[in-house]
Design an enzyme around this catalytic site. Structure first.
Site, PDB file in Angstrom:
ATOM      1  CG  HIS A  14      50.398  44.620  25.878  1.00 58.86           C
ATOM      2  ND1 HIS A  14      50.137  43.553  26.707  1.00 58.86           N
ATOM      3  CD2 HIS A  14      50.574  45.688  26.704  1.00 58.86           C
ATOM      4  CE1 HIS A  14      50.173  43.962  27.966  1.00 58.86           C
ATOM      5  NE2 HIS A  14      50.432  45.249  27.988  1.00 58.86           N
ATOM      6  CG  ASP A  16      47.582  47.835  28.434  1.00 62.52           C
ATOM      7  OD1 ASP A  16      48.109  47.105  29.277  1.00 62.52           O
ATOM      8  OD2 ASP A  16      48.224  48.451  27.562  1.00 62.52           O
ATOM      9  CG  ASP A 126      54.118  47.089  29.690  1.00 66.38           C
ATOM     10  OD1 ASP A 126      55.291  47.397  30.006  1.00 66.38           O
ATOM     11  OD2 ASP A 126      53.218  47.930  29.536  1.00 66.38           O
ATOM     12  CG  HIS A 351      50.547  46.404  33.726  1.00 70.80           C
ATOM     13  ND1 HIS A 351      50.824  45.294  32.981  1.00 70.80           N
ATOM     14  CD2 HIS A 351      50.344  47.386  32.835  1.00 70.80           C
ATOM     15  CE1 HIS A 351      50.798  45.596  31.695  1.00 70.80           C
ATOM     16  NE2 HIS A 351      50.509  46.866  31.580  1.00 70.80           N
TER      17      HIS A 351
END
Length: 913
Positions: A14, A16, A126, A351
């Site tokens: 994941h 980010d 997420d 996010h």
């Protein structure tokens, strides 16, 4: 005998792009990760596939540093070993617009197809809750599934899972949107790292799999078990094939497969033998204790949300429509510039970025990206509006004699619009190339006579206006065919109310010389100030009390809303993710505190009153907060209070009312010098209602005022985009905003709508201590709201929503000359009608050159769209958000059509000219 179970191991990370480290530090780690992945795929057929987190921007980020590896990357994508897309980035759901999400899907699909095919996986690992229209958006993108980690089950501190209160019987469920669209939902019940770091050693593997298999079976509806082998920024587990061989020896009753999400889905669908729960609408973790929802990211670093609202509005609501109009006139549509501007903006939409929950370095870079995207949008707007203005027929203004100065007001919203606009025009201009010399050029411009002029509309009617002489100014042109052309000009600012400018259309005005002014017409224009601290038009009456609060009388419905505009201030000992008021603290308010009130503007088209509060609030939290942060005390358990020392907080509020307006506008300015606090503006409605509505992505979401029984958090703040509204079935109040994404309907007996203006905190939160001093948001701030009361039940509410949507969009105006043109001085190329539909988008499809228009049904009942193009049309067709397949619409294209629209349907119409 039970059917043999299958453990699907999905290699992924994941990613980010930025969070607790700045972007480039994450970037360096990404390059190392993809390098290692390519080497492993080159060397081992046993390492079958890797899911690249659903976002194609990872490819751009990697190849920016490693362009020499493009062919290796393309080969493994074509071979199906690296799965990419469908998104450009993994965006936040509640803080980004519907059109931003559509562009995200469109660009992600297009970029993926340059390498192979996008994975048709609705991937939200997420995302901080999911909007209700997600199923419809997926279905229109050819995706029948959603993988997600938040919104249905309890998720607590550090993403730990707790039992009880599930809305679904299993980790597999059916998710139904408000329009009836259904997708298969796959909940990461044990998080998207439940198959992380699989041991190769047999003893370790035995302990690992005993726990992991039991955890997965606890929630799964079939024997097809999903294990996500990766986590945030997790390096590739290169020895996974060996670890799976160990697992297979230990558990011969289980088939361990190095799988992919499409392969898992196929197996899951084949194994379904029981009915799944259906979950409807938004997924916002409402059936939890309320402490881990991350909802207050809606108010962290509000300045980012304001920049985002401006950037989105300029691109989707101004630049795209204007460029489409210019395209109709023969100008190339700048697809390349739009892609660049959208990508730059969307790089701020993950996010941890748009939510304001990263370290300070991340958000400093975001400010630069917002500016870059905005500058491109402004450049497109400037070029497009001039192309349109130069095509407008303005010869009618030549009748006014010497040097008439035409200007064009352009309405890029989907509704006929009236409102006050300010336009800067050159009353006269001299180019330096004319050779008069700087001193003489300046003298001639200063000598320009501005007297004897009036503003007239396209029919020659005089329009009340204010003219501000801005004096001598320097400017320059940048022609396409020669060097820059500097000039001196005499510039003025004209402020006036544009009346009934058609939807997606324009109206011409001109500042002209008129010897005989219509004094009688001027005298008829009444002041909107009708008493001491009172403003009034045909629809509304606003009266300000001594403490700066005000009453709003909706003369059309007969409702009066009182005690509006009180400011509330509380401490905040939480973090960028969640608000936490100090225990036992009583909120401070401006109620009863005398304010200074004065007239700021008194014009026939607008009145404005200024309210100044000289307030003092605590300077920060006390010293205990620093200790609790360092000791990683979970924020709901903190005992810190506010400091005794006070600092000044002067709040300057301007209430303005326009002639003919259905709403009152609010501008709040302040210089924040306090830390660890929250500031809200309160709007008591005194309406009896158990539910309220808020603007969300392509939906007017209906929400309960009272939270679920499981909710323990004293705060019940929620997300909004353009507005929140509360009504009693007959009348109601809409509170619109610009980039203020957090509100709460207070359980105070008055159904007060509280809108968060500012939240100041000093740490990121989550899994460690990451100080964020810039999240205290010290310094100057400006906030904008509009209050729109309505009567007439649901239809009145829809009209108020349309007003709120127009509030989001700035007017566009352009000065032009006297010339013949193909566009009438009052014109719109497209006309549509529907009380229930909201207009969303107008753009040009890159592949076909067709015009694309999008609406969504605000109602939960069926409606009808009447669409009448005023331009030559060969075909009208209905398409999806991807604009790929099209379904021809019957009827006469030139004569328009009437199209049934389902409840909450998102409808896209293609226009082929």
């Amino acid at each position: 005998m039970d059917k043999k179970r299958t453990a699907h191991l999905i290699s992924h990370t994941h990613w980010d792009r930025e969070w607790y480290l700045p972007y480039e530090k994450h970037h360096v780690r990404l390059v190392a990760l993809v390098d290692a992945l390519l080497d492993k795929l080159d060397q081992s057929e046993a390492f079958r596939s890797f899911y690249l987190d659903g976002q194609t921007i990872i490819l751009e980020d990697y190849l920016q540093v490693r362009p020499e590896n493009r062919e290796r990357l393309e080969k493994h994508i074509r071979d199906g070993r690296i799965l990419i897309g469908p998104w450009y980035i993994l965006q936040d759901a509640f803080l980004t617009s519907g059109e931003a999400n559509v562009r995200n899907m469109q660009i992600g699909h297009r970029d993926a197809k340059a390498y192979g095919e996008p994975a048709k996986i609705g991937y939200f690992p997420d995302t901080f809750g999911l909007v209700g229209q997600t199923p419809q958006l997926m279905k229109q993108s050819g995706i029948d599934n959603v993988f997600f980690g938040r919104g249905v089950k309890p998720t607590g501190f550090n993403n730990t899972v707790s039992d009880g209160g599930y809305e679904s019987s299993f980790s597999e469920l059916l998710w139904e949107g408000p329009d009836g669209s259904k997708v298969l939902g796959i909940l990461f019940a044990n998080w998207y790292s439940n198959g992380n770091e699989v041991p190769v050693d047999e003893a370790e593997a035995k302990l690992y799999w005993e726990r992991k298999l039991a955890d997965a079976e606890k929630y799964a509806s079939t024997n097809e078990l999903l294990f996500m082998n990766g986590c945030d920024h997790q390096p590739v587990q290169l020895d996974l094939p060996e670890a799976l061989e160990t697992a297979a020896r230990l558990y011969p009753d289980t088939e361990f497969v190095h799988s992919s999400l499409p392969q898992y889905l196929q197996s899951l669908k084949g194994a379904m033998d029981r009915e799944l729960s259906t979950v409807k609408g938004e997924l916002r973790s409402q059936r939890t204790d309320g402490w881990g929802t991350l909802v207050n990211t809606a108010s962290a670093r509000v300045y980012l949300k304001q920049m985002n609202q401006e950037g989105q509005a300029l691109l989707e609501k101004v630049a795209e429509p204007l460029a489409s109009f210019a395209h109709l006139l023969g100008k190339d549509y700048p697809h390349h510039l739009f892609t660049y501007a959208w990508k730059t903006l969307m790089q701020n939409h993950p996010h941890d970025s748009i939510c304001g929950c990263s370290v300070d370095e991340v958000h400093r870079e975001m400010v630069t990206r917002f500016a870059k995207s905005r500058h491109v949008a402004e450049a497109i707007i400037d070029d497009s509006k001039m192309a349109v203005a130069e095509a407008v027929e303005t010869t009618g203004f030549a009748a006014y004699g010497e040097d008439p100065l035409p200007l064009i007001a352009m309405n890029t919203t989907g509704w006929t619009r009236s409102g006050v606009i300010a336009v800067e025009i050159d009353a006269a201009r001299l180019y330096l190339r004319d050779g008069h010399g700087l001193e003489e050029t300046a003298r001639r411009m200063r000598a320009v006579d501005l007297s004897g002029r009036v503003l007239v509309d396209d029919r020659g009617r005089e329009v009340a206006c204010t003219v501000e002489d801005l004096g001598l100014l320097f400017g320059y042109d940048l022609p396409d065919d020669r060097f820059r052309q500097p000039y001196m000009c005499r510039k003025v600012r004209i402020t006036f109310r544009a009346e009934a400018v058609p939807a997606l259309g324009l109206r011409a005005y001109a500042w002209v010389r008129r010897a005989q002014r219509h004094e009688a017409a001027q005298a008829k224009a009444k002041s909107l100030l009708t008493g001491h601290r009172v403003m009034e038009n045909e629809a509304l009456r606003i009266e300000i009390a001594e403490d700066g609060s005000f009453s709003l009388n909706d003369k059309l419905s007969g409702r009066v809303y009182r005690d509006l505009g009180i400011y509330e201030n509380t401490g905040d000992i939480g973090n960028e993710y969640m608000y936490r008021q100090p225990e036992g603290e009583k909120p401070l308010t401006t109620q009863g505190i005398a304010a200074q009130i004065r007239v700021l503007e008194d014009k026939p088209y607008r009145a404005a009153l200024e309210i100044v509060h000289a307030w003092e609030i605590p300077a920060s939290a006390n010293e205990l907060l620093d200790q609790e942060q360092r000791e990683l005390v979970y924020y709901p358990e903190r005992k810190a209070q506010r400091a005794k020392r006070l600092v000044p907080l002067e709040i300057r509020t301007v209430l303005s009312l326009e002639a003919g307006s259905k709403g009152v506008r609010i501008e709040t300015k302040l210089n924040n010098q306090a830390k660890d606090h929250r500031l809200r503006m309160l709007f008591p409605t005194d309406l009896s209602a158990a539910k309220h509505r808020a603007d969300s992505m392509f939906e007017i979401a209906e929400r309960d005022n009272e939270p679920a029984p499981e909710w323990e958090n004293p705060s019940n703040t929620q997300h909004q985009q353009a507005f929140v509204e509360l009504g009693d079935g007959e009348a109601g109040l809409v509170v619109a905003n610009l980039g203020l994404n957090e509100y709460e309907v207070l359980r105070d007996g008055r159904n007060t709508i509280a809108v968060t203006l500012l939240r100041a905190v000093g740490e990121l939160g989550d899994w460690g201590l990451f100080p964020t001093p810039e999240a205290q948001c010290l310094g100057e701030h400006t906030f904008h709201l509009e209050l729109i009361p309505y009567g007439g039940g649901e239809q009145g509410a829809f009209a108020a929503y349309a007003e709120a949507y127009q509030f989001q969009v700035p007017w566009t105006a352009a000065q032009t000359g006297i010339h013949a043109g193909s566009i009438a001085p009052l014109a719109a190329p497209l006309r549509w009608e529907s009380a229930e539909l909201a207009f969303s988008s107008l753009k040009i499809n890159e592949e076909t050159g067709d015009m694309m228009l999008r609406w969504f049904n605000m109602s939960r009942r069926g409606s009808e769209l009447t669409f009448s193009p005023e331009i030559p049309v060969k075909q009208l067709y209905k398409t999806t958000i991807l604009e790929e397949a099209h379904f021809p619409l019957t009827g006469n294209p030139a004569g328009g059509l009437s199209l049934p629209v389902g409840p909450c349907e998102i409808v896209t119409i293609g226009v082929r000219g």
